[in-house]
Design a protein around this motif. Structure first.
Motif, PDB file in Angstrom:
ATOM      1  N   MET A 201     -11.298 -44.681  51.785  1.00  0.00           N
ATOM      2  CA  MET A 201     -10.267 -43.922  51.089  1.00  0.00           C
ATOM      3  C   MET A 201     -10.212 -44.297  49.613  1.00  0.00           C
ATOM      4  SD  MET A 201      -7.988 -41.540  51.772  1.00  0.00           S
ATOM      5  CE  MET A 201      -8.366 -40.749  50.210  1.00  0.00           C
ATOM      6  N   VAL A 202     -10.264 -45.586  49.329  1.00  0.00           N
ATOM      7  CA  VAL A 202     -10.228 -46.043  47.939  1.00  0.00           C
ATOM      8  C   VAL A 202     -11.432 -45.509  47.172  1.00  0.00           C
ATOM      9  CG1 VAL A 202     -10.371 -48.079  46.454  1.00  0.00           C
ATOM     10  CG2 VAL A 202      -8.854 -48.091  48.426  1.00  0.00           C
ATOM     11  N   SER A 203     -12.594 -45.548  47.807  1.00  0.00           N
ATOM     12  CA  SER A 203     -13.806 -45.040  47.159  1.00  0.00           C
ATOM     13  C   SER A 203     -13.680 -43.555  46.834  1.00  0.00           C
ATOM     14  CB  SER A 203     -15.011 -45.292  48.067  1.00  0.00           C
ATOM     15  OG  SER A 203     -16.187 -44.737  47.524  1.00  0.00           O
ATOM     16  N   ARG A 204     -13.129 -42.792  47.774  1.00  0.00           N
ATOM     17  CA  ARG A 204     -12.958 -41.362  47.531  1.00  0.00           C
ATOM     18  C   ARG A 204     -11.937 -41.099  46.433  1.00  0.00           C
ATOM     19  NH1 ARG A 204     -12.820 -39.154  53.801  1.00  0.00           N
ATOM     20  NH2 ARG A 204     -14.867 -39.977  54.387  1.00  0.00           N
ATOM     21  N   LEU A 205     -10.849 -41.858  46.459  1.00  0.00           N
ATOM     22  CA  LEU A 205      -9.828 -41.686  45.424  1.00  0.00           C
ATOM     23  C   LEU A 205     -10.393 -41.988  44.040  1.00  0.00           C
ATOM     24  CD1 LEU A 205      -6.689 -43.259  47.152  1.00  0.00           C
ATOM     25  CD2 LEU A 205      -7.032 -40.843  46.609  1.00  0.00           C
ATOM     26  N   ARG A 206     -11.185 -43.041  43.956  1.00  0.00           N
ATOM     27  CA  ARG A 206     -11.788 -43.392  42.663  1.00  0.00           C
ATOM     28  C   ARG A 206     -12.728 -42.296  42.185  1.00  0.00           C
ATOM     29  NH1 ARG A 206     -13.210 -49.617  44.322  1.00  0.00           N
ATOM     30  NH2 ARG A 206     -11.196 -50.550  43.803  1.00  0.00           N
ATOM     31  N   SER A 207     -13.531 -41.782  43.098  1.00  0.00           N
ATOM     32  CA  SER A 207     -14.476 -40.719  42.722  1.00  0.00           C
ATOM     33  C   SER A 207     -13.735 -39.485  42.247  1.00  0.00           C
ATOM     34  CB  SER A 207     -15.382 -40.379  43.907  1.00  0.00           C
ATOM     35  OG  SER A 207     -16.157 -41.486  44.295  1.00  0.00           O
ATOM     36  N   ARG A 208     -12.686 -39.111  42.982  1.00  0.00           N
ATOM     37  CA  ARG A 208     -11.939 -37.913  42.609  1.00  0.00           C
ATOM     38  C   ARG A 208     -11.130 -38.136  41.342  1.00  0.00           C
ATOM     39  NH1 ARG A 208     -10.305 -37.394  48.908  1.00  0.00           N
ATOM     40  NH2 ARG A 208     -12.244 -36.465  49.617  1.00  0.00           N
ATOM     41  N   ASP A 209     -10.603 -39.353  41.197  1.00  0.00           N
ATOM     42  CA  ASP A 209      -9.852 -39.681  39.999  1.00  0.00           C
ATOM     43  C   ASP A 209     -10.751 -39.596  38.779  1.00  0.00           C
ATOM     44  OD1 ASP A 209      -7.680 -40.425  38.503  1.00  0.00           O
ATOM     45  OD2 ASP A 209      -7.950 -42.574  38.805  1.00  0.00           O
ATOM     46  N   ALA A 210     -11.984 -40.135  38.908  1.00  0.00           N
ATOM     47  CA  ALA A 210     -12.928 -40.092  37.805  1.00  0.00           C
ATOM     48  C   ALA A 210     -13.309 -38.656  37.469  1.00  0.00           C
ATOM     49  CB  ALA A 210     -14.176 -40.902  38.141  1.00  0.00           C
ATOM     50  N   ALA A 211     -13.550 -37.843  38.508  1.00  0.00           N
ATOM     51  CA  ALA A 211     -13.911 -36.443  38.278  1.00  0.00           C
ATOM     52  C   ALA A 211     -12.772 -35.692  37.617  1.00  0.00           C
ATOM     53  CB  ALA A 211     -14.290 -35.779  39.598  1.00  0.00           C
ATOM     54  N   SER A 212     -11.548 -35.946  38.049  1.00  0.00           N
ATOM     55  CA  SER A 212     -10.393 -35.265  37.480  1.00  0.00           C
ATOM     56  C   SER A 212     -10.147 -35.708  36.047  1.00  0.00           C
ATOM     57  CB  SER A 212      -9.153 -35.543  38.327  1.00  0.00           C
ATOM     58  OG  SER A 212      -8.024 -34.918  37.786  1.00  0.00           O
ATOM     59  N   SER A 213     -10.367 -36.993  35.776  1.00  0.00           N
ATOM     60  CA  SER A 213     -10.151 -37.506  34.428  1.00  0.00           C
ATOM     61  C   SER A 213     -11.110 -36.866  33.442  1.00  0.00           C
ATOM     62  CB  SER A 213     -10.323 -39.030  34.418  1.00  0.00           C
ATOM     63  OG  SER A 213      -9.344 -39.639  35.212  1.00  0.00           O
ATOM     64  N   ARG A 214     -12.319 -36.596  33.903  1.00  0.00           N
ATOM     65  CA  ARG A 214     -13.286 -35.949  33.007  1.00  0.00           C
ATOM     66  C   ARG A 214     -12.880 -34.525  32.676  1.00  0.00           C
ATOM     67  NH1 ARG A 214     -16.954 -38.790  36.398  1.00  0.00           N
ATOM     68  NH2 ARG A 214     -17.221 -36.941  37.704  1.00  0.00           N
ATOM     69  N   SER A 215     -12.249 -33.855  33.635  1.00  0.00           N
ATOM     70  CA  SER A 215     -11.893 -32.454  33.412  1.00  0.00           C
ATOM     71  C   SER A 215     -10.489 -32.274  32.855  1.00  0.00           C
ATOM     72  CB  SER A 215     -12.027 -31.670  34.723  1.00  0.00           C
ATOM     73  OG  SER A 215     -11.125 -32.191  35.679  1.00  0.00           O
ATOM     74  N   ALA A 216      -9.628 -33.274  33.054  1.00  0.00           N
ATOM     75  CA  ALA A 216      -8.247 -33.159  32.561  1.00  0.00           C
ATOM     76  C   ALA A 216      -7.728 -34.545  32.218  1.00  0.00           C
ATOM     77  CB  ALA A 216      -7.366 -32.487  33.604  1.00  0.00           C
ATOM     78  N   ALA A 217      -8.173 -35.090  31.094  1.00  0.00           N
ATOM     79  CA  ALA A 217      -7.848 -36.466  30.731  1.00  0.00           C
ATOM     80  C   ALA A 217      -6.366 -36.664  30.494  1.00  0.00           C
ATOM     81  CB  ALA A 217      -8.629 -36.866  29.477  1.00  0.00           C
ATOM     82  N   SER A 218      -5.666 -35.596  30.137  1.00  0.00           N
ATOM     83  CA  SER A 218      -4.252 -35.753  29.820  1.00  0.00           C
ATOM     84  C   SER A 218      -3.341 -35.630  31.037  1.00  0.00           C
ATOM     85  CB  SER A 218      -3.834 -34.702  28.792  1.00  0.00           C
ATOM     86  OG  SER A 218      -3.993 -33.408  29.325  1.00  0.00           O
ATOM     87  N   SER A 219      -3.920 -35.309  32.195  1.00  0.00           N
ATOM     88  CA  SER A 219      -3.093 -35.133  33.389  1.00  0.00           C
ATOM     89  C   SER A 219      -2.473 -36.450  33.817  1.00  0.00           C
ATOM     90  CB  SER A 219      -3.951 -34.585  34.535  1.00  0.00           C
ATOM     91  OG  SER A 219      -3.197 -34.499  35.708  1.00  0.00           O
TER      92      SER A 219
END
Length: 433
Positions: A201-219
Motif C-alpha cells: 500500500m505504501v509503495s502504491r501511495l508513493r507511486s501515485r503521489d509522485a505521479a500526481s505531484s508531477r501533474s499537479a504540484a500545487s494540489s
C-alpha cells in the motif's frame, strides 16, 4: 468415512473418530477425497518451465515484496535452520522456495519446488493449499497432511491480500520439522504477511503521489481515481504515517493527504488519546502551556476545513477534542507487533522516530514511549540477528547496552564478533566507560 487416511490420533486407521482430529483438518480431508486424490501418490505437477517461471514471477505483485519477506523470514532460514520459506500465488503455485539448502533438496522428493502446484485440489491438505482454500492462517502438523509422502513435514501458512481490494494475491509458508509449527511461528508469518500488505500500500501511495505531484504540484491532496469501487467508501481504514516523517501522510482507502507538522501533531495526539482531550490539556501537550487555548482554536478551524474537504467525518470533534473515526497510527502498529513477539516485523515497520522535528511535549512523550518499547522489547526477547540489525540502525548505533547484549548473544566463533568487539571498544572510549 475417510477409509484411506491414517493418523496417529486414530485408534482405527479406517475410521475418523469425532474429536480426535481437528475439524479443519477433517473437512480438508473430505475435500481431498471428493477430488479423488491418491494419498500415496504425489500429484503436484510442475506448471512452468524455467523461463516461464521467471517471467511469471517478475510480473507478480509479490516480486517487489520479496526483499521484505527475505528480511523478515528467509534470513533466519539459513542452511542450519531446518526451515524453508515458500511464497506462492493465489492459485497455490509455488513461485519462490528458499532457505536450508539441504532441506530444499529433500523437499524435491515430494515436489515441493518452485513452479509446482500445491493447491488443496491438487496436493490435498497442506498449509499453503488449505490456507488459500479457507482464506486464513493455518498450521498443518505431520500426519494431518492428506498425502502420506508429506507426513514427515510440518508447515505454517498465511494468505496475503491485496491491500485495496482485499482479494487473495498469494501465500507465505514455512515448512520444516516440528519447529515450523511451534507457537511463535504463526504470529511471525502473520506479521510478515501484514508487513507485505502494508508495504504494498505504501509503495502504491508513493507511486501515485509522485505521479500526481508531477501533474499537479500545487494540489494539497492526492485523489487516486483508478482504485476499485470496493474501497471507495467511508468504512476504509484511516492510517496516519508519522514514523521518520516531519509531516504526516493521512491515507483513507483511495485517498491521501499530507498534513503540516502542527496538524500532524494534533492528529497524532488525538489518535493516541482515544477518549479525547480538553482544550487545556491539548494545548499543554502541544506547547507546554494549558492556557494557550487561543492558539489552539485557529489551528483546529484550519484542520477541520482541510479534513472536511478530504474526508467528511474524519475531522476532530470538540468538548472534548476527539476523533470519532478510528485512525490507526503506524507507530501503534509497531507497538502491536512488538507485543505479539514479531520483533523482526516490528523493526522493519519502524521507519524512524515519529515526527522527529517536533518539540511538542506530548509528541516527545509518545516518541520516547515508542522508542523505549522497541529498545526494551528487542533487548529482552529478540534474536541476535534482529538485535544486531537494531544495533546498526540510527537508534542503536551508539547504544552501548545494546552492543554489549549483541556481543553476549553471539556464538564464540561467529565472524561478526570482531566487528562488534571493535564497536564496543569505540563506544567505551567515546563515552569514557
Amino acid at each position: 468415512m475417510l477409509k484411506h487416511v491414517t493418523s496417529p490420533w486414530l485408534a482405527d486407521p479406517d475410521v475418523v473418530v469425532p474429536g480426535t482430529v481437528r475439524a479443519v483438518v477433517r473437512d480438508s480431508w473430505s475435500r481431498a477425497e471428493q477430488s479423488q486424490l491418491d494419498p500415496d501418490r504425489m500429484l503436484s505437477p510442475l506448471l512452468f518451465e524455467s523461463s516461464e517461471l521467471h517471467e511469471y514471477r517478475e510480473a507478480h505483485p509479490l516480486a517487489e515484496m520479496m526483499p521484505v519477506i527475505r528480511k523478515l523470514l528467509v534470513r533466519d532460514a539459513d542452511n542450519d535452520s531446518g526451515m524453508l520459506v515458500a511464497v506462492g500465488d493465489a492459485m497455490g503455485r509455488l513461485l519462490w522456495v528458499e532457505g536450508d539448502q539441504g532441506l530444499k533438496s529433500r523437499a524435491e522428493s515430494m515436489m515441493f519446488v518452485e513452479g509446482s502446484d500445491w493447491s488443496e485440489s491438487v496436493a490435498g491438505t497442506s498449509a499453503p493449499g488449505t490456507a488459500l482454500a479457507l482464506d486464513h492462517a493455518i498450521q498443518i502438523r505431520r500426519d494431518e497432511h492428506y498425502n502420506r509422502l508429506v507426513h514427515a513435514w510440518s508447515c505454517t501458512a498465511v494468505p496475503v491480500h491485496d491491500p485495496e481490494t482485499k482479494a487473495i494475491i498469494g501465500v507465505i509458508d514455512i515448512t520444516g520439522g516440528d519447529q515450523a509449527v511451534d507457537r511463535h511461528t504463526m504470529p511471525l508469518v502473520e506479521a510478515t504477511a501484514h508487513a507485505v500488505e502494508t508495504e504494498l500500500m505504501v509503495s502504491r501511495l508513493r507511486s501515485r503521489d509522485a505521479a500526481s505531484s508531477r501533474s499537479a504540484a500545487s494540489s494539497k491532496f492526492v485523489l487516486f481515481n483508478n482504485l476499485p469501487s470496493s474501497v471507495k467508501n467511508k468504512s476504509a481504514r484511516a492510517t496516519l504515517h508519522i514514523l521518520g516523517r516531519d509531516t504526516a501522510l493521512l491515507s483513507i482507502g483511495d485517498r491521501s493527504i499530507e498534513l503540516t507538522q502542527r496538524h500532524a501533531e494534533i492528529m497524532t495526539l488525538l489518535a493516541w488519546n482515544r477518549s479525547g482531550l480538553s482544550a487545556e490539556r491539548l494545548s499543554e501537550l502541544l506547547w507546554g502551556d494549558p492556557h494557550a487555548t487561543s492558539r489552539l482554536r485557529p489551528e483546529l478551524v484550519r484542520l477541520r476545513k482541510l479534513l472536511d474537504k478530504f474526508h467528511p467525518g474524519i475531522a476532530p470533534e470538540s468538548k472534548p477534542y476527539r476523533l470519532t473515526e478510528q485512525v490507526e497510527i503506524d507507530a501503534q502498529h509497531v507497538v502491536a507487533l512488538l507485543d505479539r513477539g514479531a520483533h523482526r516485523a516490528a523493526l522493519s515497520a519502524f521507519r524512524g522516530t515519529l515526527l522527529p522535528d517536533s518539540v511538542s511535549p506530548g509528541i516527545e512523550d509518545i516518541r520516547t514511549e515508542v522508542c523505549s518499547h522497541l529498545r526494551e522489547s528487542l533487548l529482552s526477547d529478540a534474536s541476535v540477528d534482529v538485535l544486531m540489525d537494531y544495533a546498526n540502525s540510527e537508534q542503536g548505533l551508539e547504544d552501548l547496552d545494546v552492543w554489549h547484549q549483541v556481543l553476549k548473544m553471539l556464538p564464540a566463533k561467529s565472524p561478526k564478533r570482531a566487528h562488534v568487539v571493535a564497536h564496543v571498544e569505540n563506544l567505551v572510549e567515546l563515552h569514557g566507560q
